[in-house]
Design an enzyme around this catalytic site. Structure first.
Site, mmCIF file in Angstrom:
data_model
loop_
_atom_site.group_PDB
_atom_site.id
_atom_site.type_symbol
_atom_site.label_atom_id
_atom_site.label_comp_id
_atom_site.label_asym_id
_atom_site.label_seq_id
_atom_site.Cartn_x
_atom_site.Cartn_y
_atom_site.Cartn_z
ATOM 1 N N GLU A 152 0.847 -1.196 0.000
ATOM 2 C CA GLU A 152 0.000 0.000 0.000
ATOM 3 C C GLU A 152 0.878 1.240 0.000
ATOM 4 O O GLU A 152 1.970 1.227 0.573
ATOM 5 C CB GLU A 152 -0.870 0.029 1.271
ATOM 6 C CG GLU A 152 -2.311 -0.377 1.073
ATOM 7 C CD GLU A 152 -3.149 0.608 0.256
ATOM 8 O OE1 GLU A 152 -2.600 1.404 -0.524
ATOM 9 O OE2 GLU A 152 -4.376 0.561 0.386
ATOM 10 N N ASP A 153 0.385 2.305 -0.622
ATOM 11 C CA ASP A 153 1.107 3.572 -0.552
ATOM 12 C C ASP A 153 0.914 4.219 0.810
ATOM 13 O O ASP A 153 1.853 4.647 1.459
ATOM 14 C CB ASP A 153 0.666 4.522 -1.672
ATOM 15 C CG ASP A 153 -0.853 4.618 -1.821
ATOM 16 O OD1 ASP A 153 -1.592 3.984 -1.041
ATOM 17 O OD2 ASP A 153 -1.307 5.320 -2.739
ATOM 18 N N ASP B 95 -4.640 5.454 5.802
ATOM 19 C CA ASP B 95 -5.200 6.652 6.420
ATOM 20 C C ASP B 95 -6.218 6.203 7.479
ATOM 21 O O ASP B 95 -5.860 5.960 8.629
ATOM 22 C CB ASP B 95 -5.811 7.491 5.284
ATOM 23 C CG ASP B 95 -6.392 8.817 5.735
ATOM 24 O OD1 ASP B 95 -6.274 9.168 6.907
ATOM 25 O OD2 ASP B 95 -6.981 9.514 4.894
ATOM 26 N N PHE C 97 -2.736 15.802 4.246
ATOM 27 C CA PHE C 97 -2.789 15.235 2.897
ATOM 28 C C PHE C 97 -1.440 15.389 2.199
ATOM 29 O O PHE C 97 -0.880 16.490 2.123
ATOM 30 C CB PHE C 97 -3.883 15.942 2.098
ATOM 31 C CG PHE C 97 -4.169 15.299 0.786
ATOM 32 C CD1 PHE C 97 -4.982 14.183 0.715
ATOM 33 C CD2 PHE C 97 -3.620 15.811 -0.383
ATOM 34 C CE1 PHE C 97 -5.245 13.576 -0.510
ATOM 35 C CE2 PHE C 97 -3.878 15.206 -1.608
ATOM 36 C CZ PHE C 97 -4.699 14.095 -1.667
ATOM 37 N N ARG D 135 1.516 12.185 -9.144
ATOM 38 C CA ARG D 135 2.053 10.843 -8.867
ATOM 39 C C ARG D 135 3.525 10.721 -9.266
ATOM 40 O O ARG D 135 4.264 9.909 -8.725
ATOM 41 C CB ARG D 135 1.271 9.778 -9.651
ATOM 42 C CG ARG D 135 -0.188 9.642 -9.234
ATOM 43 C CD ARG D 135 -0.771 8.391 -9.858
ATOM 44 N NE ARG D 135 -2.228 8.347 -9.823
ATOM 45 C CZ ARG D 135 -2.933 7.928 -8.779
ATOM 46 N NH1 ARG D 135 -2.331 7.526 -7.693
ATOM 47 N NH2 ARG D 135 -4.243 7.916 -8.827
HETATM 48 P P1 5GP Z 1 -7.939 4.745 3.856
HETATM 49 O O1 5GP Z 1 -8.967 3.775 3.367
HETATM 50 O O2 5GP Z 1 -6.853 4.108 4.692
HETATM 51 O O3 5GP Z 1 -8.589 5.917 4.557
HETATM 52 O O4 5GP Z 1 -7.278 5.409 2.601
HETATM 53 C C1 5GP Z 1 -6.434 4.723 1.786
HETATM 54 C C2 5GP Z 1 -6.316 5.338 0.410
HETATM 55 O O5 5GP Z 1 -6.710 6.726 0.416
HETATM 56 C C3 5GP Z 1 -4.894 5.306 -0.020
HETATM 57 O O6 5GP Z 1 -4.598 4.114 -0.705
HETATM 58 C C4 5GP Z 1 -4.803 6.537 -0.908
HETATM 59 O O7 5GP Z 1 -5.218 6.211 -2.207
HETATM 60 C C5 5GP Z 1 -5.795 7.503 -0.299
HETATM 61 N N1 5GP Z 1 -5.138 8.440 0.644
HETATM 62 C C6 5GP Z 1 -5.176 8.429 1.996
HETATM 63 N N2 5GP Z 1 -4.468 9.436 2.527
HETATM 64 C C7 5GP Z 1 -3.938 10.106 1.476
HETATM 65 C C8 5GP Z 1 -3.069 11.238 1.363
HETATM 66 O O8 5GP Z 1 -2.598 11.868 2.334
HETATM 67 N N3 5GP Z 1 -2.745 11.609 0.090
HETATM 68 C C9 5GP Z 1 -3.210 10.968 -1.018
HETATM 69 N N4 5GP Z 1 -2.816 11.435 -2.198
HETATM 70 N N5 5GP Z 1 -4.022 9.902 -0.956
HETATM 71 C C10 5GP Z 1 -4.373 9.473 0.284
#
Ligand code: 5GP
Length: 183
Positions: free
Chosen positions: A105-106, A109, A158, A171
């Protein structure tokens, strides 16, 4: 670039983590994975699109037999906040039964995306299932999901770059930038 600021769509972002720091973190994670899996074969499941840059760098730091699979999850839609609505948008020919799987995973959050993905992947009865994420926002996910390999723990702001986008752009930035609020 003025004062390390860049403009993407309507927002300004400020340099936050350098490419050198990212490289060090990716090397550390690669070495940990190589050590932990002790010559066993690993399947890396790359979560598109954001993890692609992390994945291509990480796999070259791993000294193990490994294969690659891709999965697509969408949670953010357009904007800066997670929608909480996780769609597994693309899902092809995954045979993970009896295999050691690491999801790449990148960023984690809220943890909702990875949680949903892990439920799907667990149904395929892998021998083991772990998560490697380059970024983790611990104050947001509050232990929703276990992350086994973490590059950086960051505050709940963010970020863009190194695979991460703001409405699909950014990206390709080699460094990571954080949303810059005007003073
Ligand atoms: P989660 O489901 O954990 O809330 O979010 C995961 C996905 O939300 C990540 O794979 C990513 O695509 C996006 N995301 C969450 N935080 C960020 C952030 O700070 N920047 C960006 N560009 N994408 C985020």
């Amino acid at each position: 670039m003025k004062n390390n600021l860049i403009q993407l769509h309507d927002k300004q972002f400020k340099k936050f983590i350098s490419r050198e720091q990212i490289h060090e973190a990716v090397q550390r994670l690669g070495a940990q994975i190589t050590h932990d899996y002790n010559a066993n074969e690993v399947v890396f499941v790359v979560v598109l699109k954001g993890s692609i840059v992390f994945a291509t760098d990480l796999i070259r730091e791993v000294n193990l037999p490994c294969t690659l699979e891709f999965i697509r999850a969408e949670s953010y839609g357009a904007g800066l906040h997670s929608s909480g609505n996780v769609k597994v948008a693309h899902y092809t020919g995954l045979d993970l039964a009896g295999k050691h799987v690491i999801v790449l995973e990148d960023i984690v959050d809220t943890g909702l995306t990875i949680k949903q993905l892990l439920i799907h992947l667990q149904e395929m009865k892998p021998a083991s299932l772990k998560v490697a994420t380059l970024f983790l926002k611990p104050e947001v996910c509050k232990g929703t999901v276990e992350t086994h390999y973490v590059g950086f723990e960051i505050s709940p702001l963010f970020i863009v770059g190194y695979g991460l986008d703001y409405n699909e752009i950014g990206r390709n930035l080699a460094d990571v930038y954080i949303l810059h609020e005007a003073p």
